[in-house]
Write an enzyme that holds these catalytic residues in place. Structure first.
Site, PDB file in Angstrom:
ATOM      1  N   SER A   1     -10.290  -0.591   6.861  1.00 11.48           N
ATOM      2  CA  SER A   1      -9.597  -0.543   5.575  1.00 11.48           C
ATOM      3  C   SER A   1      -8.836  -1.794   5.173  1.00 11.48           C
ATOM      4  CB  SER A   1      -8.644   0.658   5.547  1.00 11.48           C
ATOM      5  OG  SER A   1      -9.363   1.859   5.650  1.00 11.48           O
TER       6      SER A   1
ATOM      7  N   SER B   1      -9.436   1.860   2.788  1.00 11.42           N
ATOM      8  CA  SER B   1      -8.509   2.634   1.989  1.00 11.42           C
ATOM      9  C   SER B   1      -7.461   1.782   1.273  1.00 11.42           C
ATOM     10  CB  SER B   1      -7.801   3.659   2.883  1.00 11.42           C
ATOM     11  OG  SER B   1      -7.064   2.976   3.918  1.00 11.42           O
TER      12      SER B   1
ATOM     13  N   LYS C   1       0.841  -1.202   0.000  1.00 15.15           N
ATOM     14  CA  LYS C   1       0.000   0.000   0.000  1.00 15.15           C
ATOM     15  C   LYS C   1       0.874   1.249   0.000  1.00 15.15           C
ATOM     16  CE  LYS C   1      -3.834   2.081   2.638  1.00 15.15           C
ATOM     17  NZ  LYS C   1      -4.752   1.869   3.789  1.00 15.15           N
TER      18      LYS C   1
END
Length: 423
Positions: free
Chosen positions: A168, A144, A75
């Protein structure tokens, strides 16, 4: 697909060139529809070089690190040597760089190959990037950790790293049909990761199955203990206002899964979280205050470059005056849930991982409310993919364990997966 070719590479059954060629072919076929990764020039030339170097470093097939050759998506709020961190943001990149994340270093040392950076919402909040759901591109992948979940759902790599501050990891895992694991708070180091709310931020992992998730967890979690339970866990359903947030379709699916589990496990329904509205408002107060502190200098300097959603978060956080009392209330909430588990001899809570399947549209990443309380108290949680609905969208089951009982949760989850997983 990726894991099988990786296993062949681990056994010297395919060459580095064959491994990377196979990965590139699959990536080129699927990534343009999913957009899980940050674009990178010469990605596969780099990967081929790194795979060859890895093979040269560990020529003996019987003396290789546990994640040898596994491809890793990271990420884009984690710092990774050789990559620029953008964090889904318009801020000048030179302002937000840092030392490589401890979690990334551990996985690389265990033999993982970094496939690349995965798309994140802006600073891991709610403003989405371009990523689409791999099962239906008209639906959100969640966030996210959008790219990390979608990359696993599309079999673009073996494992990915994400973060969870509300929902997330678990929510996008459910939307994309991936196993998602959020450990107990701070059992995976947060060093080298841009924070959103240090009070609530958790490092999480995505994989295609729980066996792989356990393998990654054992390389990442502090003080990992190998545990195998010969008894079945007692499962608890958190009845009340929390569960009422689930949609009709989500609740119907959850009850079907519970019925399936009831033939193998003891399930107890317990009334908890009657003050769920307060739990939600507390989470926002703490998170917004934290975000306003983390972003103070950046926001003062670059306010115009932030999205409206993130600007509102920072400004809301600057008005919070009862931060310490909210932290104390969070601690009391953790004690309440611990006591409820102890008094009813519950080992694992079961609940929906999201309100329902992935919503249509890309302007929102969906509601994280079903993950919020477990993140707030820092308990380990995971998503197990279960089935697909009539639209072909994945559904899942959330498991929540006791504080620091990550090993038990993963061991039990592997058995529960055999009962509930139909995809």
């Amino acid at each position: 697909m990726t894991l099988s070719i990786t296993q062949a590479f681990q056994k010297n059954e395919v060459s580095p060139k064959d491994l990377i060629s196979n990965l590139e072919s699959h990536f080129d076929s699927h990534e343009p529809d999913v957009l899980a990764f940050i674009p990178e020039e010469n990605r596969f030339e780099r990967l081929l070089k790194e795979a060859e170097e890895l093979l040269k470093k560990y020529p003996d097939v019987n003396n290789r690190p546990p994640l040898f050759g596994m491809t890793l998506g990271v990420k884009d709020i984690f710092h990774v040597d050789g990559f620029t961190t953008q964090a889904g943001s318009k801020l000048p990149t030179q302002d937000i760089q840092g030392k490589q994340a401890t979690s990334v270093t551990k996985l690389k040392n265990a033999g993982a190959l970094v496939m690349g950076k995965t798309v994140t919402t802006e600073f891991a909040y709610f403003t989405p990037g371009p990523t689409r759901n791999p099962h239906n591109p008209n639906h959100t992948p969640g966030g996210s950790s959008s790219g990390s979940a979608a990359a696993i759902g599309a079999n673009l790599c073996d494992i990915t790293l994400g973060t969870q501050t509300i929902g997330s990891v678990i929510r996008p895992a459910a939307f994309c049909g991936a196993v998602g694991f959020k450990p107990t708070y701070e059992r995976i180091s947060r060093e080298g990761v841009i924070p959103l709310s240090p009070t609530f931020d958790h490092i999480g992992i995505f994989a295609n199955d729980i066996m792989t998730a356990k393998q990654i967890a054992s390389a990442l979690l502090e003080n990992w203990r190998l545990e195998n339970w010969d008894r079945k866990p007692i499962l608890g359903i958190p009845n009340g206002k929390y569960l009422q947030n689930t949609s009709e379709a989500g609740l119907k699916h959850f009850e079907e899964v519970c019925k399936l589990l009831s033939t193998n496990y003891q399930i107890i329904r317990v009334q908890v979280m009657d003050d769920f509205d307060e739990i939600k408002s507390r989470h926002d107060a703490i998170m917004s205050y934290d975000a306003s502190q983390v972003h103070k200098e950046w926001f003062d300097k670059h306010e115009a470059l932030y999205s409206q959603k993130f600007s509102d978060l920072v400004k809301r956080g600057r008005t919070v005056t009862n931060y310490q009392s909210q932290i104390e209330a969070r601690d009391e909430f953790r004690n309440q849930i611990t006591n409820a588990m102890d008094e009813n001899q519950i080992d694992v809570w079961i609940c929906p991982p999201a309100v329902g399947p992935a919503p249509k549209g890309l302007e929102s990443t969906g509601d994280p409310v079903m993950c919020l309380p477990w993140t707030q108290i820092g308990f380990p949680a995971m998503n197990i993919p279960t089935t697909k609905n009539d639209e072909g969208l994945p559904m899942g089951l959330q498991l929540v364990g006791k504080w620091n009982a990550d090993e038990s949760l993963l061991a039990w989850a592997e058995e529960i997966e055999k009962v509930v997983r139909k995809i």
